[in-house]
Design a protein around this motif. Structure first.
Motif, PDB file in Angstrom:
ATOM      1  N   MET A 142       0.834  -1.199   0.000  1.00 23.06           N
ATOM      2  CA  MET A 142       0.000   0.000   0.000  1.00 23.06           C
ATOM      3  C   MET A 142       0.870   1.250   0.000  1.00 23.06           C
ATOM      4  SD  MET A 142      -2.731   1.344   2.877  1.00 23.06           S
ATOM      5  CE  MET A 142      -3.773  -0.102   2.730  1.00 23.06           C
ATOM      6  N   LYS A 143       0.466   2.233  -0.795  1.00 23.73           N
ATOM      7  CA  LYS A 143       1.181   3.499  -0.873  1.00 23.73           C
ATOM      8  C   LYS A 143       0.198   4.649  -0.723  1.00 23.73           C
ATOM      9  CE  LYS A 143       4.038   6.266  -4.042  1.00 23.73           C
ATOM     10  NZ  LYS A 143       4.663   6.303  -5.387  1.00 23.73           N
ATOM     11  N   ASP A 144       0.547   5.631   0.106  1.00 23.10           N
ATOM     12  CA  ASP A 144      -0.286   6.807   0.310  1.00 23.10           C
ATOM     13  C   ASP A 144       0.558   8.063   0.164  1.00 23.10           C
ATOM     14  OD1 ASP A 144      -2.997   5.750   1.154  1.00 23.10           O
ATOM     15  OD2 ASP A 144      -1.735   4.749   2.647  1.00 23.10           O
ATOM     16  N   GLN A 145      -0.072   9.121  -0.326  1.00 25.44           N
ATOM     17  CA  GLN A 145       0.618  10.386  -0.515  1.00 25.44           C
ATOM     18  C   GLN A 145      -0.101  11.492   0.236  1.00 25.44           C
ATOM     19  OE1 GLN A 145       3.434  10.431  -2.684  1.00 25.44           O
ATOM     20  NE2 GLN A 145       3.887  12.432  -1.763  1.00 25.44           N
ATOM     21  N   PHE A 146       0.652  12.238   1.043  1.00 27.52           N
ATOM     22  CA  PHE A 146       0.093  13.343   1.816  1.00 27.52           C
ATOM     23  C   PHE A 146       0.995  14.562   1.626  1.00 27.52           C
ATOM     24  CE2 PHE A 146      -0.834   9.338   3.905  1.00 27.52           C
ATOM     25  CZ  PHE A 146      -2.225   9.373   3.996  1.00 27.52           C
ATOM     26  N   GLY A 147       0.766  15.321   0.563  1.00 26.01           N
ATOM     27  CA  GLY A 147       1.639  16.433   0.258  1.00 26.01           C
ATOM     28  C   GLY A 147       3.026  15.931  -0.097  1.00 26.01           C
ATOM     29  N   ASN A 148       4.047  16.376   0.634  1.00 31.95           N
ATOM     30  CA  ASN A 148       5.422  15.943   0.392  1.00 31.95           C
ATOM     31  C   ASN A 148       5.780  14.642   1.110  1.00 31.95           C
ATOM     32  OD1 ASN A 148       6.126  18.074  -1.283  1.00 31.95           O
ATOM     33  ND2 ASN A 148       6.781  19.379   0.410  1.00 31.95           N
ATOM     34  N   ILE A 149       4.802  14.047   1.793  1.00 32.36           N
ATOM     35  CA  ILE A 149       5.045  12.828   2.569  1.00 32.36           C
ATOM     36  C   ILE A 149       4.491  11.615   1.830  1.00 32.36           C
ATOM     37  CG2 ILE A 149       4.796  11.710   4.803  1.00 32.36           C
ATOM     38  CD1 ILE A 149       6.180  14.405   5.012  1.00 32.36           C
ATOM     39  N   THR A 150       5.366  10.659   1.511  1.00 36.40           N
ATOM     40  CA  THR A 150       4.968   9.407   0.865  1.00 36.40           C
ATOM     41  C   THR A 150       5.126   8.268   1.868  1.00 36.40           C
ATOM     42  OG1 THR A 150       5.780  10.209  -1.267  1.00 36.40           O
ATOM     43  CG2 THR A 150       5.369   7.842  -1.080  1.00 36.40           C
ATOM     44  N   LEU A 151       4.066   7.476   2.046  1.00 31.92           N
ATOM     45  CA  LEU A 151       4.097   6.386   3.024  1.00 31.92           C
ATOM     46  C   LEU A 151       3.819   5.048   2.348  1.00 31.92           C
ATOM     47  CD1 LEU A 151       2.134   7.979   6.014  1.00 31.92           C
ATOM     48  CD2 LEU A 151       4.594   8.017   5.562  1.00 31.92           C
ATOM     49  N   PHE A 152       4.565   4.026   2.767  1.00 36.75           N
ATOM     50  CA  PHE A 152       4.381   2.665   2.275  1.00 36.75           C
ATOM     51  C   PHE A 152       4.058   1.741   3.440  1.00 36.75           C
ATOM     52  CE2 PHE A 152       7.169   4.468  -0.976  1.00 36.75           C
ATOM     53  CZ  PHE A 152       6.653   3.959  -2.155  1.00 36.75           C
ATOM     54  N   ASN A 153       3.030   0.920   3.295  1.00 40.32           N
ATOM     55  CA  ASN A 153       2.778  -0.181   4.225  1.00 40.32           C
ATOM     56  C   ASN A 153       3.357  -1.433   3.570  1.00 40.32           C
ATOM     57  OD1 ASN A 153      -0.170  -1.951   5.464  1.00 40.32           O
ATOM     58  ND2 ASN A 153       1.903  -1.885   6.253  1.00 40.32           N
ATOM     59  N   ALA A 154       4.624  -1.729   3.891  1.00 43.04           N
ATOM     60  CA  ALA A 154       5.336  -2.797   3.194  1.00 43.04           C
ATOM     61  C   ALA A 154       6.583  -3.178   3.969  1.00 43.04           C
ATOM     62  CB  ALA A 154       5.719  -2.330   1.787  1.00 43.04           C
ATOM     63  N   ASP A 155       7.204  -4.263   3.549  1.00 42.74           N
ATOM     64  CA  ASP A 155       8.514  -4.647   4.067  1.00 42.74           C
ATOM     65  C   ASP A 155       9.540  -3.685   3.468  1.00 42.74           C
ATOM     66  OD1 ASP A 155      11.088  -5.866   4.360  1.00 42.74           O
ATOM     67  OD2 ASP A 155      10.111  -7.808   4.652  1.00 42.74           O
ATOM     68  N   CYS A 156      10.327  -3.046   4.312  1.00 46.39           N
ATOM     69  CA  CYS A 156      11.252  -2.026   3.810  1.00 46.39           C
ATOM     70  C   CYS A 156      12.263  -2.599   2.821  1.00 46.39           C
ATOM     71  CB  CYS A 156      11.958  -1.323   4.965  1.00 46.39           C
ATOM     72  SG  CYS A 156      13.071  -2.363   5.927  1.00 46.39           S
ATOM     73  N   MET A 157      12.648  -3.863   2.975  1.00 48.48           N
ATOM     74  CA  MET A 157      13.624  -4.447   2.062  1.00 48.48           C
ATOM     75  C   MET A 157      13.062  -4.539   0.649  1.00 48.48           C
ATOM     76  SD  MET A 157      16.448  -4.811   3.605  1.00 48.48           S
ATOM     77  CE  MET A 157      17.370  -5.855   2.472  1.00 48.48           C
ATOM     78  N   ASP A 158      11.764  -4.820   0.517  1.00 49.53           N
ATOM     79  CA  ASP A 158      11.144  -4.877  -0.808  1.00 49.53           C
ATOM     80  C   ASP A 158      11.172  -3.511  -1.479  1.00 49.53           C
ATOM     81  OD1 ASP A 158      10.586  -7.555  -0.428  1.00 49.53           O
ATOM     82  OD2 ASP A 158       8.571  -7.186   0.351  1.00 49.53           O
ATOM     83  N   ILE A 159      10.975  -2.453  -0.690  1.00 44.37           N
ATOM     84  CA  ILE A 159      10.966  -1.097  -1.228  1.00 44.37           C
ATOM     85  C   ILE A 159      12.393  -0.631  -1.525  1.00 44.37           C
ATOM     86  CG2 ILE A 159      10.275   1.286  -0.829  1.00 44.37           C
ATOM     87  CD1 ILE A 159       7.935  -0.665  -1.101  1.00 44.37           C
ATOM     88  N   LEU A 160      13.307  -0.887  -0.600  1.00 45.00           N
ATOM     89  CA  LEU A 160      14.688  -0.420  -0.778  1.00 45.00           C
ATOM     90  C   LEU A 160      15.338  -1.009  -2.015  1.00 45.00           C
ATOM     91  CD1 LEU A 160      16.077  -0.553   2.901  1.00 45.00           C
ATOM     92  CD2 LEU A 160      15.411   1.471   1.590  1.00 45.00           C
ATOM     93  N   ARG A 161      15.095  -2.279  -2.280  1.00 45.00           N
ATOM     94  CA  ARG A 161      15.744  -2.941  -3.424  1.00 45.00           C
ATOM     95  C   ARG A 161      15.347  -2.319  -4.757  1.00 45.00           C
ATOM     96  NH1 ARG A 161      14.446  -7.920  -0.374  1.00 45.00           N
ATOM     97  NH2 ARG A 161      16.367  -8.666   0.633  1.00 45.00           N
ATOM     98  N   ASP A 162      14.190  -1.687  -4.807  1.00 45.55           N
ATOM     99  CA  ASP A 162      13.725  -1.064  -6.049  1.00 45.55           C
ATOM    100  C   ASP A 162      14.150   0.401  -6.174  1.00 45.55           C
ATOM    101  OD1 ASP A 162      12.496  -3.377  -6.921  1.00 45.55           O
ATOM    102  OD2 ASP A 162      10.557  -2.885  -6.024  1.00 45.55           O
ATOM    103  N   MET A 163      14.851   0.921  -5.188  1.00 46.27           N
ATOM    104  CA  MET A 163      15.253   2.330  -5.203  1.00 46.27           C
ATOM    105  C   MET A 163      16.625   2.495  -5.833  1.00 46.27           C
ATOM    106  SD  MET A 163      14.023   3.649  -1.438  1.00 46.27           S
ATOM    107  CE  MET A 163      12.287   4.006  -1.106  1.00 46.27           C
TER     108      MET A 163
END
Length: 230
Positions: A1-22
């Motif tokens: 899940m991804k949510d956007q609140f102005g300049n704040i982006t939030l992910f409900n996820a395992d951080c390793m899954d997100i980091l590997r794609d950055m």
């Protein structure tokens, strides 16, 4: 899940899954507070039912409490140009010399007197004092050793290892530059979101536990709505 609140982006996820794609150096500064012991996983909760004095303590359910391995720190340092990592004294990863000490000004509390973070931007030790002991909370960033007199102004605790917004404001004021992109891989209570929103920083936060994610998200939304009103 991804949510956007102005300049704040939030992910409900395992951080390793997100980091590997950055991409490399996606963020100017990572400020993270990963778990450093697995006791809550074994018990299913964080905290004790009663203190040594028989006083009932807050009870927090814990469902995801994974101690990061070295591959987490490798990824973290790949995607960020600089890092502030809380609990560095508990990890075996080869951090540099820079340290930040948060003095909780907690008197005779049975909890730790302070917390220690690695900071890649310095090679000395810096101290920030801010009272954080139950209902006893510091007055402001500048007056952290003075107790906030009005309990109604205290931050409500929604996470077992919650850190005060004032701490993140101090970190951002001292170690982030205008326009810096901020990363937090273990969002927890979302205190860093409030600080980044208030100071105008673009930020990405990741939280694995869906309940804590919702609580942090709702806290940010409430703050943003209140901020617009006033």
């Amino acid at each position: 899940m991804k949510d956007q609140f102005g300049n704040i982006t939030l992910f409900n996820a395992d951080c390793m899954d997100i980091l590997r794609d950055m991409a490399d150096n996606s963020f100017d500064l990572a400020i993270v507070d990963p778990p450093y012991f697995d006791g809550p996983n074994k018990l299913g909760y964080y905290g004790a039912s009663k203190s040594s004095k028989g006083v009932k303590r807050p009870f927090y359910e814990v469902k995801h409490w994974t101690i990061p391995e070295n591959d987490y720190f490798v990824e973290l340092m790949r995607v960020s140009k600089a890092q502030i990592i809380w609990g560095c004294n508990y990890f075996r990863f080869p951090f540099g010399a820079g340290r930040i000490v948060w003095d909780k000004v907690n008197g005779r509390s049975s909890f730790s007197d302070c917390e220690i973070a690695y900071c890649s931007l310095i090679d000395t030790v810096r101290l920030f004092a801010f009272m954080w002991n139950g209902m006893c909370q510091g007055k402001s960033v500048a007056e952290g050793r003075i107790q906030q007199g009005n309990k109604a102004l205290n931050e409500r605790r929604i996470h077992p290892t919650q850190k005060p917004v004032a701490l993140y404001k101090w970190l951002l004021a001292n170690y982030a530059k205008p326009g810096s992109k901020i990363l937090d891989t273990h969002l927890g209570s979302g205190s860093i979101c409030i600080a980044c929103d208030d100071l105008g920083f673009e930020m990405t936060g990741i939280e694995l536990d869906p309940d804590y994610y919702e609580a942090a998200k709702n806290r940010l939304v409430s703050y943003q709505m209140q901020h617009k009103l006033f």
